[in-house]
Design a protein around this motif. Structure first.
Motif, PDB file in Angstrom:
ATOM      1  N   VAL A 163       0.836  -1.205   0.000  1.00  0.00           N
ATOM      2  CA  VAL A 163       0.000   0.000   0.000  1.00  0.00           C
ATOM      3  C   VAL A 163       0.871   1.256   0.000  1.00  0.00           C
ATOM      4  O   VAL A 163       0.600   2.241  -0.707  1.00  0.00           O
ATOM      5  N   GLN A 164       1.948   1.207   0.768  1.00  0.00           N
ATOM      6  CA  GLN A 164       2.877   2.333   0.854  1.00  0.00           C
ATOM      7  C   GLN A 164       3.536   2.600  -0.504  1.00  0.00           C
ATOM      8  O   GLN A 164       3.683   3.753  -0.917  1.00  0.00           O
ATOM      9  N   VAL A 165       3.922   1.541  -1.190  1.00  0.00           N
ATOM     10  CA  VAL A 165       4.546   1.692  -2.510  1.00  0.00           C
ATOM     11  C   VAL A 165       3.545   2.270  -3.510  1.00  0.00           C
ATOM     12  O   VAL A 165       3.890   3.148  -4.320  1.00  0.00           O
ATOM     13  N   ASN A 166       2.308   1.798  -3.454  1.00  0.00           N
ATOM     14  CA  ASN A 166       1.272   2.339  -4.342  1.00  0.00           C
ATOM     15  C   ASN A 166       1.071   3.836  -4.117  1.00  0.00           C
ATOM     16  O   ASN A 166       0.922   4.607  -5.073  1.00  0.00           O
ATOM     17  N   ARG A 167       1.064   4.230  -2.856  1.00  0.00           N
ATOM     18  CA  ARG A 167       0.881   5.642  -2.525  1.00  0.00           C
ATOM     19  C   ARG A 167       2.058   6.490  -3.042  1.00  0.00           C
ATOM     20  O   ARG A 167       1.861   7.596  -3.560  1.00  0.00           O
ATOM     21  N   THR A 168       3.267   5.942  -2.911  1.00  0.00           N
ATOM     22  CA  THR A 168       4.448   6.665  -3.398  1.00  0.00           C
ATOM     23  C   THR A 168       4.428   6.780  -4.919  1.00  0.00           C
ATOM     24  O   THR A 168       4.794   7.823  -5.486  1.00  0.00           O
ATOM     25  N   LEU A 169       4.006   5.699  -5.577  1.00  0.00           N
ATOM     26  CA  LEU A 169       3.890   5.738  -7.039  1.00  0.00           C
ATOM     27  C   LEU A 169       2.886   6.793  -7.489  1.00  0.00           C
ATOM     28  O   LEU A 169       3.124   7.516  -8.475  1.00  0.00           O
TER      29      LEU A 169
ATOM     30  N   THR B  67      13.806  -1.081   3.132  1.00  0.00           N
ATOM     31  CA  THR B  67      14.932  -0.170   2.920  1.00  0.00           C
ATOM     32  C   THR B  67      14.877   0.439   1.522  1.00  0.00           C
ATOM     33  O   THR B  67      15.097   1.652   1.344  1.00  0.00           O
ATOM     34  N   CYS B  68      14.566  -0.381   0.531  1.00  0.00           N
ATOM     35  CA  CYS B  68      14.463   0.114  -0.845  1.00  0.00           C
ATOM     36  C   CYS B  68      13.359   1.162  -0.976  1.00  0.00           C
ATOM     37  O   CYS B  68      13.531   2.191  -1.657  1.00  0.00           O
ATOM     38  N   VAL B  69      12.239   0.913  -0.331  1.00  0.00           N
ATOM     39  CA  VAL B  69      11.119   1.859  -0.408  1.00  0.00           C
ATOM     40  C   VAL B  69      11.488   3.189   0.243  1.00  0.00           C
ATOM     41  O   VAL B  69      11.160   4.274  -0.274  1.00  0.00           O
ATOM     42  N   LYS B  70      12.180   3.149   1.360  1.00  0.00           N
ATOM     43  CA  LYS B  70      12.593   4.390   2.033  1.00  0.00           C
ATOM     44  C   LYS B  70      13.510   5.223   1.152  1.00  0.00           C
ATOM     45  O   LYS B  70      13.405   6.452   1.106  1.00  0.00           O
TER      46      LYS B  70
END
Length: 284
Positions: free
Chosen positions: A113-119, A187-190
């Motif tokens: 969900v966090q990755v989707n929001r960042t995208l 870590t990659c997402v951060k």
């Protein structure tokens, strides 16, 4: 009597061979069942022996020494309780490890969900950004998309893993594997979120900084013209620098829409030139 002792020795050997007291993680359900069956057989045989042995002297005195059959019955019962206790401990540890794996599964779902929001936050720049900003945005989108693929793969892998609660070693290995994968992707997402913040902040602040630079250049021109003392010292070189600042400002106005990162770099250069010209003119 001899048969009971032999059974007890065999039962003890089973405990040692299966590592009941040395390593509980290596016990399987079938081994525990074997131990329990042996203990039950020992108790049953000794109960039969206690009923069939001769009773030369039936003394009901409370101080009478217990027979060897009664002692073996007690030992057999104790072993049964120990086996049951080990079963309870193994199941408890297995269920606890399963809960930990389930928590990792939840963490991965939240990370997706966090990755989707960042995208979503960076997609507004994708396709319209150019130059430095465009290259950076394309890299962020590509890496975040790859992270999404990795998350889907790991979640699919977790859904196929069905480990019994008694297989503690396998549960531990599975947990450690998925925790490592979760930590790596977090870590990659951060890192990518930090890059997104750079782009968003540049786009949000470039206009404000542009207005501030324009005011600085205008103030510098007015100060130079108003200074009678320094009027004659306004050389052609100084005037050329002032003219170049105006050109750079127009360039930034064109960049700020499609390449805010490059625009900020230009603004920083203009700021340094303004300070240098002010020092050259007023601090001689």
């Amino acid at each position: 009597m001899k048969k009971s002792i032999v059974l007890l020795m065999m039962l003890s050997s089973l405990f040692m061979a299966n590592g009941v007291f040395a390593d509980t993680e290596s016990i399987t359900a079938s081994q525990v069942s074997s131990l329990s069956s042996s203990a039950n057989e020992l108790v049953s045989n000794n109960m039969s022996a206690s009923h069939t042995q001769p009773k030369p002297n039936e003394d009901n005195s409370p101080n009478r020494i217990p027979t060897s059959g009664a002692v073996l019955i007690g030992l057999g019962s104790l072993i049964v309780f120990v086996v049951l206790g080990i079963i309870v401990v193994i199941l408890g540890l297995g269920n606890s490890r399963r809960k930990q794996i389930s928590q990792v599964r939840s963490d991965l779902a939240e990370l997706m969900v966090q990755v989707n929001r960042t995208l979503d936050s960076i997609q507004t720049f994708n396709g319209i950004s150019q130059g430095t900003t465009g290259e950076m945005v394309e890299g962020i989108v590509e890496r975040l998309s790859n992270i999404m693929i990795e998350l889907s793969r790991i979640q699919s892998e977790m859904s196929t893993v069905q480990i019994p609660a008694t297989h503690l070693s396998a549960l531990k290995a599975s947990y450690e594997h998925f925790v490592t994968e979760r930590n790596r992707l977090q870590t990659c997402v951060k890192v990518e979120e930090t890059q997104v913040d750079v782009v968003v902040k540049a786009d949000r602040t470039v206009t404000q900084r542009m207005d501030a630079i324009k005011k600085q250049v205008s103030s510098l021109n007015e100060d130079i013209k108003a200074s009678v003392e320094n009027r004659d010292s306004t050389s052609a070189a100084i005037q050329a620098q002032l003219d170049q600042m105006d050109v750079n400002i127009k360039t930034v106005e064109q960049l700020q829409i499609f390449d805010p990162l490059a625009a900020l770099t230009q603004l920083e250069t203009i700021e340094r030139k303004v300070e240098q010209v002010r020092k050259d003119v007023f601090q001689k």
